[in-house]
Design a protein around this motif. Structure first.
Motif, PDB file in Angstrom:
ATOM      1  N   GLU A  90       0.844  -1.278   0.251  1.00  0.00           N
ATOM      2  CA  GLU A  90      -0.119  -0.305   0.346  1.00  0.00           C
ATOM      3  C   GLU A  90       1.059   2.028  -0.013  1.00  0.00           C
ATOM      4  OE1 GLU A  90      -3.948   1.080   2.213  1.00  0.00           O
ATOM      5  OE2 GLU A  90      -2.996   2.124   2.793  1.00  0.00           O
ATOM      6  N   MET A  91       0.678   2.288  -1.225  1.00  0.00           N
ATOM      7  CA  MET A  91       1.403   3.364  -0.772  1.00  0.00           C
ATOM      8  C   MET A  91       0.409   4.661  -1.218  1.00  0.00           C
ATOM      9  SD  MET A  91       4.396   2.024  -4.159  1.00  0.00           S
ATOM     10  CE  MET A  91       5.605   3.718  -3.264  1.00  0.00           C
ATOM     11  N   ASN A  92       0.711   6.178  -0.602  1.00  0.00           N
ATOM     12  CA  ASN A  92      -0.183   6.410  -1.053  1.00  0.00           C
ATOM     13  C   ASN A  92      -0.197   7.580  -2.523  1.00  0.00           C
ATOM     14  OD1 ASN A  92      -0.750   6.116   1.601  1.00  0.00           O
ATOM     15  ND2 ASN A  92      -0.513   8.596   2.407  1.00  0.00           N
ATOM     16  N   THR A  93      -0.964   7.715  -2.672  1.00  0.00           N
ATOM     17  CA  THR A  93      -1.153   8.679  -4.366  1.00  0.00           C
ATOM     18  C   THR A  93      -0.270   9.201  -4.118  1.00  0.00           C
ATOM     19  OG1 THR A  93      -3.847   8.058  -4.142  1.00  0.00           O
ATOM     20  CG2 THR A  93      -2.547   9.804  -5.645  1.00  0.00           C
ATOM     21  N   GLY A  94       0.568   9.710  -5.337  1.00  0.00           N
ATOM     22  CA  GLY A  94       1.782  10.529  -5.384  1.00  0.00           C
ATOM     23  C   GLY A  94       3.216  10.755  -4.880  1.00  0.00           C
ATOM     24  N   GLU A  95       2.828   8.655  -4.336  1.00  0.00           N
ATOM     25  CA  GLU A  95       4.395   8.038  -3.802  1.00  0.00           C
ATOM     26  C   GLU A  95       5.288   7.647  -5.117  1.00  0.00           C
ATOM     27  OE1 GLU A  95       5.748   8.796  -0.178  1.00  0.00           O
ATOM     28  OE2 GLU A  95       4.278  10.041  -0.773  1.00  0.00           O
ATOM     29  N   GLY A  96       5.149   7.398  -5.838  1.00  0.00           N
ATOM     30  CA  GLY A  96       6.236   6.867  -6.926  1.00  0.00           C
ATOM     31  C   GLY A  96       6.154   5.260  -7.468  1.00  0.00           C
ATOM     32  N   LYS A  97       4.593   4.993  -7.261  1.00  0.00           N
ATOM     33  CA  LYS A  97       4.524   3.183  -7.675  1.00  0.00           C
ATOM     34  C   LYS A  97       5.282   3.200  -9.039  1.00  0.00           C
ATOM     35  CE  LYS A  97      -0.234   2.956  -6.878  1.00  0.00           C
ATOM     36  NZ  LYS A  97      -1.066   3.708  -6.580  1.00  0.00           N
ATOM     37  N   THR A  98       4.306   3.425  -9.916  1.00  0.00           N
ATOM     38  CA  THR A  98       5.642   3.455 -11.178  1.00  0.00           C
ATOM     39  C   THR A  98       7.294   3.207 -11.396  1.00  0.00           C
ATOM     40  OG1 THR A  98       3.895   4.722 -12.970  1.00  0.00           O
ATOM     41  CG2 THR A  98       5.249   4.216 -13.362  1.00  0.00           C
ATOM     42  N   LEU A  99       7.834   3.992 -11.020  1.00  0.00           N
ATOM     43  CA  LEU A  99       9.342   3.912 -10.122  1.00  0.00           C
ATOM     44  C   LEU A  99      10.185   2.670  -8.816  1.00  0.00           C
ATOM     45  CD1 LEU A  99      11.776   5.330 -11.310  1.00  0.00           C
ATOM     46  CD2 LEU A  99      11.491   6.779  -8.856  1.00  0.00           C
ATOM     47  N   SER A 100       8.505   2.757  -8.148  1.00  0.00           N
ATOM     48  CA  SER A 100       8.844   0.927  -7.790  1.00  0.00           C
ATOM     49  C   SER A 100       8.992   0.194  -8.070  1.00  0.00           C
ATOM     50  CB  SER A 100       7.676   1.141  -6.427  1.00  0.00           C
ATOM     51  OG  SER A 100       7.793   2.783  -5.740  1.00  0.00           O
ATOM     52  N   ALA A 101       8.190  -0.068  -8.901  1.00  0.00           N
ATOM     53  CA  ALA A 101       8.257  -0.996 -10.187  1.00  0.00           C
ATOM     54  C   ALA A 101       8.886  -1.782 -10.440  1.00  0.00           C
ATOM     55  CB  ALA A 101       6.880  -1.665 -10.589  1.00  0.00           C
ATOM     56  N   THR A 102      10.253  -0.613 -10.761  1.00  0.00           N
ATOM     57  CA  THR A 102      11.198  -1.257 -11.949  1.00  0.00           C
ATOM     58  C   THR A 102      12.445  -1.794 -11.328  1.00  0.00           C
ATOM     59  OG1 THR A 102      12.144   0.847 -11.275  1.00  0.00           O
ATOM     60  CG2 THR A 102      10.860   0.926 -12.819  1.00  0.00           C
ATOM     61  N   MET A 103      12.348  -1.714 -10.360  1.00  0.00           N
ATOM     62  CA  MET A 103      13.792  -2.639  -9.293  1.00  0.00           C
ATOM     63  C   MET A 103      12.735  -4.080  -9.452  1.00  0.00           C
ATOM     64  SD  MET A 103      14.453   0.331  -6.744  1.00  0.00           S
ATOM     65  CE  MET A 103      12.188   1.011  -6.354  1.00  0.00           C
ATOM     66  N   PRO A 104      11.329  -4.316  -8.902  1.00  0.00           N
ATOM     67  CA  PRO A 104      11.233  -6.008  -8.444  1.00  0.00           C
ATOM     68  C   PRO A 104      10.959  -6.669 -10.011  1.00  0.00           C
ATOM     69  CG  PRO A 104       9.958  -4.562  -7.983  1.00  0.00           C
ATOM     70  CD  PRO A 104      10.737  -3.472  -8.167  1.00  0.00           C
ATOM     71  N   LEU A 105      10.593  -5.643 -10.755  1.00  0.00           N
ATOM     72  CA  LEU A 105      10.584  -6.368 -12.661  1.00  0.00           C
ATOM     73  C   LEU A 105      12.120  -5.911 -13.008  1.00  0.00           C
ATOM     74  CD1 LEU A 105       7.689  -4.102 -13.714  1.00  0.00           C
ATOM     75  CD2 LEU A 105       7.375  -6.144 -13.314  1.00  0.00           C
ATOM     76  N   TYR A 106      12.827  -5.793 -12.642  1.00  0.00           N
ATOM     77  CA  TYR A 106      14.192  -6.151 -13.068  1.00  0.00           C
ATOM     78  C   TYR A 106      15.081  -7.086 -12.959  1.00  0.00           C
ATOM     79  CZ  TYR A 106      19.096  -5.403 -13.986  1.00  0.00           C
ATOM     80  OH  TYR A 106      20.473  -5.409 -14.080  1.00  0.00           O
ATOM     81  N   LEU A 107      14.958  -7.290 -10.981  1.00  0.00           N
ATOM     82  CA  LEU A 107      15.485  -8.053 -10.453  1.00  0.00           C
ATOM     83  C   LEU A 107      15.119  -9.519 -11.776  1.00  0.00           C
ATOM     84  CD1 LEU A 107      17.112  -9.586  -8.112  1.00  0.00           C
ATOM     85  CD2 LEU A 107      15.243  -9.084  -6.578  1.00  0.00           C
ATOM     86  N   ASN A 108      13.561 -10.068 -11.382  1.00  0.00           N
ATOM     87  CA  ASN A 108      13.132 -10.666 -11.394  1.00  0.00           C
ATOM     88  C   ASN A 108      12.834 -11.792 -13.037  1.00  0.00           C
ATOM     89  OD1 ASN A 108      11.499 -12.351  -9.431  1.00  0.00           O
ATOM     90  ND2 ASN A 108      11.141  -9.977  -9.257  1.00  0.00           N
ATOM     91  N   ALA A 109      13.694 -10.190 -13.649  1.00  0.00           N
ATOM     92  CA  ALA A 109      13.645 -10.701 -15.814  1.00  0.00           C
ATOM     93  C   ALA A 109      14.759 -11.429 -15.768  1.00  0.00           C
ATOM     94  CB  ALA A 109      13.128  -9.185 -16.176  1.00  0.00           C
ATOM     95  N   LEU A 110      15.406 -10.768 -14.553  1.00  0.00           N
ATOM     96  CA  LEU A 110      16.823 -11.900 -14.833  1.00  0.00           C
ATOM     97  C   LEU A 110      16.730 -13.229 -14.750  1.00  0.00           C
ATOM     98  CD1 LEU A 110      19.333  -9.804 -12.084  1.00  0.00           C
ATOM     99  CD2 LEU A 110      19.654  -9.895 -14.111  1.00  0.00           C
ATOM    100  N   THR A 111      15.691 -13.709 -14.646  1.00  0.00           N
ATOM    101  CA  THR A 111      15.554 -15.272 -14.618  1.00  0.00           C
ATOM    102  C   THR A 111      15.625 -15.899 -15.575  1.00  0.00           C
ATOM    103  OG1 THR A 111      13.422 -15.151 -14.355  1.00  0.00           O
ATOM    104  CG2 THR A 111      14.723 -15.304 -12.252  1.00  0.00           C
ATOM    105  N   GLY A 112      14.687 -14.659 -16.738  1.00  0.00           N
ATOM    106  CA  GLY A 112      15.128 -15.296 -18.386  1.00  0.00           C
ATOM    107  C   GLY A 112      13.033 -15.180 -18.393  1.00  0.00           C
ATOM    108  N   LYS A 113      12.503 -15.288 -17.196  1.00  0.00           N
ATOM    109  CA  LYS A 113      11.335 -15.708 -17.699  1.00  0.00           C
ATOM    110  C   LYS A 113       9.667 -14.645 -17.702  1.00  0.00           C
ATOM    111  CE  LYS A 113      12.036 -19.669 -14.462  1.00  0.00           C
ATOM    112  NZ  LYS A 113      11.697 -20.466 -13.036  1.00  0.00           N
TER     113      LYS A 113
END
Length: 777
Positions: A90-113
């Motif tokens: 849960e992140m308040n409105t305006g706290e930057g959810k879009t940027l937060s998602a770059t980190m777990p997406l990049y990490l999990n993309a390293l699996t090739g899946k």
């Protein structure tokens, strides 16, 4: 605070990320981008993602800073860690959810899946995918997202390329329909969907809860259009509430008197018998259309005379989406517009089932804690509340209570005018298109310039929302969930007190109200919110109550405390009703889920080249013949000839004339012999073993698909018919489960009969590359 212990553990990981960030910040661009290959190799060599997290997060944070000029705050890193670990953040409105998602997406993309971020609309998916895609590309990770001018039908090649990307941005609806279409293909080469590994759901409560009641449905060939819609529409207009029907909790059903009236009206003996299924279904649909579905709340009638659904969760029209099972056509009959073609359901899935298929699922939203118990019960997911980057200084003022809507709207309008005179921007949020139109007219009467954002003009959404924080701006809107565009304060607005949010009408649940309040006070900005509620709000639904009407009319005094209690209890009751509806939706889908999984697994095996041995075909044929003989104890020669012509061979031989039809064993032996001859004949005609095997697979697949479509289409209709049986004191879910089980067993027999029929009676020839050309019987 939800997830307090988990948050403590997340902060320990955060410290490791910050240490790694210090080491990485001095790398050149080439060295930074080169880390991706290093991380991938370490993962392939056995290092876990958790071990890679501090360095991988630090790397993508540095890339965010260099490419976007935005370095994630500590709280955004915390959210990223939480989502990697499978929490709902849960992140308040305006706290930057879009940027937060770059980190777990990049990490999990390293699996090739596959790593997928789903959000509620294409605008957000396109915008975020394009912006964040620049960061991923810099780091050597591919990213796909819908183009802003997305074509309705992408080619097979385009779909494959789209799903081959390391990271994918898309809508939840797009993913759901692609899943269904991928399981409708007739050839393995036509499959395009990636395996489901990791998904982050933006606006998770809107997707997992608010959108979860309505399954995604793919429609196929048209049904024979029923003439019962107009007749049943007229019939329900003659019914009297509490005598012929009862209504409660968004459900409506006939009373015993109403059932008797229906039987007399339609000239039938038993309203609930199987032969009267269609009348029962259409009456139930018409009742729901008139008594449950409301114009300008659940749907709108456009200038073109079309019924379009209204998404209460996002305030948008759902273009091209229709209610299933004939409900849409029943509404069209009610509104006296042209009744559209009803189509058969060929595939369906709920979001609950869809997202539970992922190996890892996470999500983010500004309003998750209010539904944390339901999210854990249904999805087994914990909610972690992420602290804000700056303290929230917005003032949430006490609600103002009114006995009637007139006083409520006029007071709100007068207060808006007073605020507007100071130059402070105002956002007024209402529950329906009708209410936004009404409030807009009040402002026009007072010569207050303003913008209106509702389902009718969502095209200008981003521009209207972006301008809502400017000096002197007045914006009237429907619910604010999933808008995706922050309201930034214009010059001089902070000094005036920031954005004022005025809510008119109690909303369906507290999540929606928190979402609305959260539009003000983002990132430590000043602002305030206030709600104006009354006994005439839709959620209270007490207009017909004689005692309540006296309060509304002002004939009887009611204290603020009692007023508050009545309205709050109404919202609590509505929230519980919504939750029960979602649970019922889950129960309905669970009945189909196991069957769907079996069918899709069978299809996948057939498409990937599974060989069907002749021994298995003979076993199936033997079951078919035994079933036929058991159902026909006293055989007639003409009937047996018909069975052979319809199921085994287009030619008859003289041997049947010498058969003793009372000796079922002998008849069974004869029929099995004809099956063996038929299989041998098809194999000889095709002449190529590989082509013959492919023919058997395709003939089996066609039988499976036809049977499955018949089953889910019938159950879709039955679900609506059975919902009107409460008056008969029946357990609706028990009836549905029983019918689904019995129908599945019947379908299994039909599929087995059609497998053998397709193989023995099809006209088949070898085509190019040993692919059979088949004309089915």
């Amino acid at each position: 605070m939800p997830g307090r212990r988990e948050l403590k553990n997340l902060k320990k990981v955060l410290q490791k990320v910050k240490k790694s960030a210090e080491k990485i910040k001095n790398l050149s661009d080439r060295e930074l981008a080169g880390l991706t290959d290093t991380f991938r190799k370490r993962y392939q060599d056995g290092e876990s993602l958790d071990a890679l997290l501090p360095e991988a997060f630090a790397a993508i944070m540095e890339a965010d800073a260099r490419i976007l000029g935005k370095r994630p705050y500590d709280v955004q890193v915390l959210a990223g860690i939480a989502m990697h670990q499978g929490y709902l953040a849960e992140m308040n409105t305006g706290e930057g959810k879009t940027l937060s998602a770059t980190m777990p997406l990049y990490l999990n993309a390293l699996t090739g899946k596959s790593c997928i971020l789903v959000t509620t609309n294409e605008y957000l998916a396109s915008r975020d995918g394009e912006e964040m895609g620049a960061v991923y590309n810099f780091m050597g990770v591919s990213c796909s997202y819908p183009a802003t001018n997305e074509k309705e039908d992408r080619s097979e090649k385009e779909k494959k390329e789209f799903y081959q990307a390391d990271i994918i941005y898309m809508t939840n609806g797009m993913l759901g329909f692609d899943y269904l279409f991928d399981n409708l293909v007739k050839n393995q080469n036509e499959r395009f969907l990636c395996d489901f590994y990791y998904v982050i759901i933006d606006e998770a409560d809107a997707v997992l809860l608010d959108s979860a009641v309505m399954p995604l449905v793919v429609s196929g060939v048209p049904r024979v259009q029923s003439n019962l819609y107009e007749v049943c529409d007229f019939f329900v207009t003659t019914l009297v509430e509490e005598i012929d029907y009862e209504e409660e909790d968004q459900a409506v059903w006939l009373t015993p008197k109403g059932v008797k009236f229906a039987e007399d009206f339609f000239g039938i003996d038993n309203f609930y018998s199987k032969e009267n299924f269609e009348i029962n279904r259409h009456v139930t649909l018409a009742l729901r259309a008139h008594k449950v579905m409301k114009n300008k709340k659940d749907y709108v009638v456009t200038d073109k005379g079309e019924v379009e659904l209204f998404d209460g969760a996002t305030g948008r029209l759902m273009h091209g989406v229709k209610l299933r099972g004939g409900q849409h056509q029943a509404i069209e009959a009610k509104e006296k517009v042209e009744i559209s073609q009803e189509y058969r359901t060929v595939a369906s899935v709920t979001f609950q089932d869809l997202f539970m298929m992922f190996e890892k699922m996470a999500g983010m939203s500004g309003t998750l804690t209010d539904a944390k118990d339901e999210l854990f019960e249904v999805y087994h997911k914990k909610v972690v509340r992420i602290p804000t980057n700056r303290p929230v200084i917005r003032k949430d003022r006490k609600d103002k209570y009114f006995t009637n809507a007139r006083a409520q709207f006029w007071t709100a309008a007068e207060d808006v005018i007073k605020i507007h005179e100071t130059g402070q921007p105002v956002l007024i949020v209402l529950n329906s298109v009708t209410d936004t139109d009404l409030f807009s007219r009040l402002l026009i009467q007072k010569n207050i310039p303003h913008n209106v954002l509702n389902a009718s003009n969502a095209f200008w959404e981003a521009q209207i929302i972006a301008g809502a924080g400017q000096l002197g701006a007045v914006t009237v809107a429907t619910t604010m969930a999933g808008r995706g565009t922050d309201i930034k304060l214009g010059e001089g607005v902070r000094e005036l007190g920031g954005l004022a949010v005025i809510g008119v009408g109690r909303m369906d649940n507290s999540r929606s109200e928190r979402q609305t309040r959260g539009r003000s006070g983002r990132q430590g900005d000043p602002g305030f919110s206030q709600y104006y509620v009354s006994l005439e709000d839709d959620i209270v639904g007490a207009e017909d109550d004689e005692k309540m009407q006296k309060y509304i009319d002002g004939k009887r005094h009611i204290g603020r405390h009692k007023l508050k209690r009545i309205i709050s209890q109404s919202q609590k009751f509505n929230t519980e009703t919504e939750e029960m509806g979602r649970k019922k939706s889950v129960q309905y889908d669970q009945v189909l889920q196991r069957q769907r999984n079996l069918i899709y697994e069978t299809r996948a095996n057939l498409l990937s080249g599974a060989k069907i041995e002749e021994k298995k075909l003979l076993e199936i044929a033997g079951e078919n013949i035994k079933t036929y003989l058991d159902q026909n104890r006293h055989l007639e020669r003409s009937e047996l000839n018909r069975y052979i012509l319809d199921n085994i061979s287009y030619s008859l031989d003289g041997e049947l004339d010498h058969q003793d039809l009372s000796d079922h064993k002998s008849v069974e032996h004869y029929l099995m012999q004809r099956v063996r001859q038929g299989l041998a004949g098809q194999r000889a005609r095709i002449g190529n073993a590989q082509c013959y095997e492919q023919f058997v697979r395709e003939a089996t697949l066609a039988a499976v698909d036809d049977g499955w479509v018949e089953l889910i289409d019938y159950l879709e209709q039955f679900k609506y018919a059975v919902s009107g049986r409460a008056s008969a004191q029946r357990n609706v879910m028990f009836e549905y489960q029983n019918e689904a089980f019995d129908s599945y067993l019947d379908t299994e027999k039909v599929v087995k009969r059609n497998i053998i029929r397709n193989i023995l009676l099809s006209d088949v020839k070898p085509g190019k590359n040993n692919q059979p050309v088949i004309i089915y019987p």
